[in-house]
Design a protein around this motif. Structure first.
Motif, PDB file in Angstrom:
ATOM      1  N   ASN A  93       0.810  -1.224   0.000  1.00 59.15           N
ATOM      2  CA  ASN A  93       0.000   0.000   0.000  1.00 59.15           C
ATOM      3  C   ASN A  93       0.841   1.270   0.000  1.00 59.15           C
ATOM      4  OD1 ASN A  93       0.919  -0.165   2.632  1.00 59.15           O
ATOM      5  ND2 ASN A  93      -1.125  -0.433   3.545  1.00 59.15           N
ATOM      6  N   ILE A  94       2.143   1.143   0.236  1.00 59.44           N
ATOM      7  CA  ILE A  94       2.995   2.321   0.187  1.00 59.44           C
ATOM      8  C   ILE A  94       3.047   2.898  -1.228  1.00 59.44           C
ATOM      9  CG2 ILE A  94       5.134   1.041  -0.250  1.00 59.44           C
ATOM     10  CD1 ILE A  94       6.533   3.072   1.612  1.00 59.44           C
ATOM     11  N   ALA A  95       2.856   2.051  -2.257  1.00 60.31           N
ATOM     12  CA  ALA A  95       2.849   2.547  -3.637  1.00 60.31           C
ATOM     13  C   ALA A  95       1.659   3.472  -3.860  1.00 60.31           C
ATOM     14  CB  ALA A  95       2.811   1.378  -4.613  1.00 60.31           C
ATOM     15  N   ALA A  96       0.491   3.105  -3.305  1.00 59.18           N
ATOM     16  CA  ALA A  96      -0.683   3.978  -3.404  1.00 59.18           C
ATOM     17  C   ALA A  96      -0.522   5.196  -2.498  1.00 59.18           C
ATOM     18  CB  ALA A  96      -1.943   3.199  -3.039  1.00 59.18           C
ATOM     19  N   ALA A  97       0.137   5.002  -1.349  1.00 57.98           N
ATOM     20  CA  ALA A  97       0.352   6.131  -0.425  1.00 57.98           C
ATOM     21  C   ALA A  97       1.204   7.215  -1.068  1.00 57.98           C
ATOM     22  CB  ALA A  97       1.010   5.625   0.858  1.00 57.98           C
ATOM     23  N   LYS A  98       2.064   6.828  -1.991  1.00 50.62           N
ATOM     24  CA  LYS A  98       2.890   7.818  -2.693  1.00 50.62           C
ATOM     25  C   LYS A  98       2.012   8.805  -3.459  1.00 50.62           C
ATOM     26  CE  LYS A  98       6.527   8.334  -6.166  1.00 50.62           C
ATOM     27  NZ  LYS A  98       7.389   7.658  -7.168  1.00 50.62           N
ATOM     28  N   LEU A  99       0.963   8.293  -4.093  1.00 51.85           N
ATOM     29  CA  LEU A  99       0.057   9.161  -4.835  1.00 51.85           C
ATOM     30  C   LEU A  99      -0.867   9.936  -3.912  1.00 51.85           C
ATOM     31  CD1 LEU A  99      -0.996   6.862  -7.833  1.00 51.85           C
ATOM     32  CD2 LEU A  99       0.941   8.440  -7.657  1.00 51.85           C
ATOM     33  N   GLY A 101       0.154  11.484  -1.124  1.00 57.58           N
ATOM     34  CA  GLY A 101       0.838  12.575  -0.438  1.00 57.58           C
ATOM     35  C   GLY A 101       1.876  12.189   0.586  1.00 57.58           C
ATOM     36  N   LEU A 102       2.212  10.907   0.731  1.00 58.57           N
ATOM     37  CA  LEU A 102       3.202  10.500   1.736  1.00 58.57           C
ATOM     38  C   LEU A 102       4.565  11.162   1.538  1.00 58.57           C
ATOM     39  CD1 LEU A 102       3.802   7.030   3.280  1.00 58.57           C
ATOM     40  CD2 LEU A 102       5.696   8.142   2.115  1.00 58.57           C
ATOM     41  N   PRO A 103       5.163  11.169   0.345  1.00 56.31           N
ATOM     42  CA  PRO A 103       6.493  11.773   0.200  1.00 56.31           C
ATOM     43  C   PRO A 103       6.519  13.251   0.591  1.00 56.31           C
ATOM     44  CG  PRO A 103       5.956  10.447  -1.721  1.00 56.31           C
ATOM     45  CD  PRO A 103       4.697  10.590  -0.932  1.00 56.31           C
ATOM     46  N   GLU A 104       5.461  13.983   0.264  1.00 56.23           N
ATOM     47  CA  GLU A 104       5.419  15.408   0.579  1.00 56.23           C
ATOM     48  C   GLU A 104       5.290  15.644   2.081  1.00 56.23           C
ATOM     49  OE1 GLU A 104       4.443  14.661  -3.564  1.00 56.23           O
ATOM     50  OE2 GLU A 104       3.529  13.921  -1.703  1.00 56.23           O
ATOM     51  N   GLN A 249     -10.360  14.515  10.084  1.00 54.31           N
ATOM     52  CA  GLN A 249      -9.795  14.436  11.440  1.00 54.31           C
ATOM     53  C   GLN A 249      -8.328  14.898  11.475  1.00 54.31           C
ATOM     54  OE1 GLN A 249     -11.802  13.588  14.070  1.00 54.31           O
ATOM     55  NE2 GLN A 249     -13.429  13.474  12.511  1.00 54.31           N
ATOM     56  N   GLY A 250      -7.987  15.752  10.550  1.00 52.05           N
ATOM     57  CA  GLY A 250      -6.638  16.274  10.535  1.00 52.05           C
ATOM     58  C   GLY A 250      -5.588  15.326   9.993  1.00 52.05           C
ATOM     59  N   LEU A 251      -5.985  14.229   9.394  1.00 51.59           N
ATOM     60  CA  LEU A 251      -5.047  13.233   8.857  1.00 51.59           C
ATOM     61  C   LEU A 251      -5.080  13.251   7.332  1.00 51.59           C
ATOM     62  CD1 LEU A 251      -5.807  10.216  11.238  1.00 51.59           C
ATOM     63  CD2 LEU A 251      -3.960  11.899  11.435  1.00 51.59           C
ATOM     64  N   GLY A 252      -3.934  12.961   6.744  1.00 50.76           N
ATOM     65  CA  GLY A 252      -3.859  12.893   5.301  1.00 50.76           C
ATOM     66  C   GLY A 252      -4.445  11.599   4.771  1.00 50.76           C
ATOM     67  N   ALA A 253      -4.713  11.559   3.465  1.00 46.82           N
ATOM     68  CA  ALA A 253      -5.298  10.364   2.860  1.00 46.82           C
ATOM     69  C   ALA A 253      -4.386   9.159   3.037  1.00 46.82           C
ATOM     70  CB  ALA A 253      -5.568  10.614   1.371  1.00 46.82           C
ATOM     71  N   TRP A 254      -3.073   9.356   2.929  1.00 48.02           N
ATOM     72  CA  TRP A 254      -2.142   8.229   3.068  1.00 48.02           C
ATOM     73  C   TRP A 254      -2.167   7.666   4.489  1.00 48.02           C
ATOM     74  CZ3 TRP A 254       1.948   8.265   6.493  1.00 48.02           C
ATOM     75  CH2 TRP A 254       2.339   9.504   7.018  1.00 48.02           C
ATOM     76  N   GLN A 255      -2.407   8.520   5.497  1.00 52.55           N
ATOM     77  CA  GLN A 255      -2.497   8.031   6.874  1.00 52.55           C
ATOM     78  C   GLN A 255      -3.756   7.188   7.083  1.00 52.55           C
ATOM     79  OE1 GLN A 255      -1.938  12.130   8.394  1.00 52.55           O
ATOM     80  NE2 GLN A 255      -0.346  11.273   9.728  1.00 52.55           N
TER      81      GLN A 255
END
Length: 538
Positions: A93-99, A101-104, A249-255
């Motif tokens: 799922n880290i591959a989808a998390a990249k899209l 916003g995780l790297p930013e 809730q203040g969390l990003g989509a990747w979280q």
């Protein structure tokens, strides 16, 4: 109940029975009934069937075996497939998390390949733990406890990824996620091989020592389809979360992606504790008749239960035996080439992103190749089991993958590139699943050796993902020439390894025809081996 027949009477009974080999390689009697209840031969070998089994007619034995098989299938297969879907989702799922916003958010440096390092570090832990984990599972003999416990731990670790705030934290979480997830897939391959066995073949008291080629091969395909289905589900789930939950809730989509999928994994692990069986001898929810038959089948096959207790399992002896078998190394090259070629799936959303669509559409476009892959994998595995052929089902699939990699590297056109993406995933994994079934027929017992070999091959083959991560950097898009060229090379290497293995197995089969001893196979006099003995699938 009459007394067991005398040795001479047993010999007369065996010699008078007219045997033929059916199209699936199963021994049948002159009356057309599969030879599943030859108690006379078991008595000659010093085995005594329990009363509950000895009183069954061949027809009743067949009916009970069919009922047992269905019961285990319905109890075992759906759960292990669901567990593997979540295993693969939590890993990739880290591959989808990249899209999403995780790297930013973590301020990852693209020039230092930090995201690629975060992907590859998982496979370091994955490689280190597979052999010790399988040997430990073989030692304790409690997969119904061990596998769900590992699942619960990796679910917690996956959900905890949402709490990381920097590159160092991401590296630590990913390493330990791979370390724990390593227990599952090789553990499941070994787990299945301890439940299904081929019917006994007569060869003057010598029994074939092999896994069920017909039953186990298709079940292995069902198991690995969990990974392929997860590719489709992951894209759909990621698209929904990215579209609707970014900032909630203040969390990003990747979280949210890591939290939701991790919590689901933990919840399913609780259910698995109550659903999965252990080995036949230790399964509580079988009836006494079913448990007796499950254990007796193994005793008929090899003269003793495949797994008795932890005292009968030698950890390091099994590893030594696996490493000493040259077929292990050829299979390792075969699987390494296939898995290295399939490493593109670790970055599949990024590859699809090069088509130029937004993040949500990109995630949705990752689904069709996996759906096609599931269909093709099932058809290919079913036909391979039906025909008993392995080599062409592996190599022809790899030829399709090879063509897809060449097409992806040679063009920037949207339509041909997506066609290449549609073909590369089915081409690689159709070959992979049949190769797993090939291992089942090629590597002999004892079970400790089987456990070590399965874990060793799977672990080393996944080592390719450590270096492959650095071939899919953003600056290499859209054609990823280096990655696709390396994939062509590893695909060709796998084809060569499959060819070498086929020549080896054909040569060993000829030795069996001549009555020459072959370790791990039925060995009989010339002619008798051809009629009654073990054959390597080629």
């Amino acid at each position: 109940m009459s007394n067991p027949p005398s040795e001479k009477a047993a010999e007369r009974e065996i010699s008078n029975e007219e045997n033929a080999i059916g199209k699936e390689g199963e021994t049948v009697t002159a009356h057309g009934i599969p030879n599943v209840a030859d108690l006379a031969q078991a008595n000659m070998r010093g085995l005594r069937a329990p009363e509950i089994i000895a009183r069954l007619t061949p027809e009743q034995r067949l009916e009970l075996e069919a009922r047992l098989r269905k019961k285990i299938d319905f109890r075992l297969l759906p759960m292990i497939i669901l567990m593997y879907i979540l295993n693969y989702i939590d890993r990739n799922n880290i591959a989808a998390a990249k899209l999403a916003g995780l790297p930013e958010d973590l301020n990852l440096d693209p020039n230092a390949s930090q995201f690629q390092t975060a992907v590859s570090i998982l496979f370091v832990g994955y490689l280190l733990m597979q052999i010790p984990s399988n040997l430990f599972l073989n030692k304790i003999g409690k997969p119904a406890l061990y596998l769900p416990a590992c699942m619960m731990v990796w679910g917690v670790i996956s959900a905890a990824t949402a709490a990381v705030t920097n590159f160092g934290g991401l590296i630590a979480v990913r390493f330990f996620l791979g370390f724990v997830e390593a227990a599952y897939f090789p553990g499941c391959l070994y787990y299945l091989s301890c439940w299904w066995y081929v019917k006994k073949h007569k060869s003057y008291g010598i029994l074939s020592i092999l896994y069920t080629r017909k039953e186990l091969g298709l079940r292995t395909a069902f198991l690995y389809s969990g990974a392929l289905i997860s590719g489709a589900f992951s894209g759909l789930i990621s698209a929904g979360i990215t579209q609707n939950m970014d900032g909630a809730q203040g969390l990003g989509a990747w979280q949210w992606l890591f939290i939701i999928e991790g919590v689901i994994t933990v919840g399913i692990s609780f259910c698995a504790f109550f659903v999965l069986p252990n080995f036949p001898r230790t399964t509580s929810w079988l009836t006494e008749e079913e448990k007796a038959l499950a254990v007796w089948r193994l005793e008929e096959d090899i003269g003793e239960d495949d797994w008795i207790d932890s005292e009968h399992q030698s950890l390091w002896l099994g590893a030594q035996q696996a490493f000493a078998d040259v077929k292990t190394w050829v299979l390792l090259v075969l699987l390494f080439g296939i898995v290295a070629s399939g490493s593109v799936t670790n970055f599949f959303p990024a590859v699809v992103k090069t088509l130029g669509y937004n993040n949500v559409i990109t995630l949705l476009l990752t689904c069709p190749p996996y759906v096609l892959c599931v269909i093709c994998t099932w058809i290919n595995a079913w036909h391979a089991d039906r025909t008993g052929e392995r080599y062409w089902h592996v190599t022809l699939s790899l030829v399709v993958a090879l063509a897809a990699f060449i097409l992806a590297a040679a063009t920037t056109g949207l339509a041909p590139r997506y066609v290449a993406m549609m073909l590369m995933v089915p081409g690689v994994y159709c070959a992979f699943v049949v190769s797993l079934a090939w291992i089942s027929n090629t590597l002999p017992r004892p079970p400790a050796k089987r456990a070590a070999a399965l874990a060793f091959i799977n672990a080393v083959s996944n080592a390719s993902s450590i270096y492959a991560s650095y071939m899919y950097e953003d600056r290499m898009a859209p054609r990823y020439v280096i990655a696709m060229s390396v994939n062509c090379g590893t695909t060709f290497m796998a084809i060569v390894a499959a060819t070498v293995l086929r020549f080896m197995l054909v040569r060993l089969n000829k030795k069996l025809d001549q009555g020459i001893f072959v370790e791990g196979a039925i060995n009989a006099l010339p002619g008798e081996a051809a009629q009654h003995g073990f054959r390597f699938k080629v």
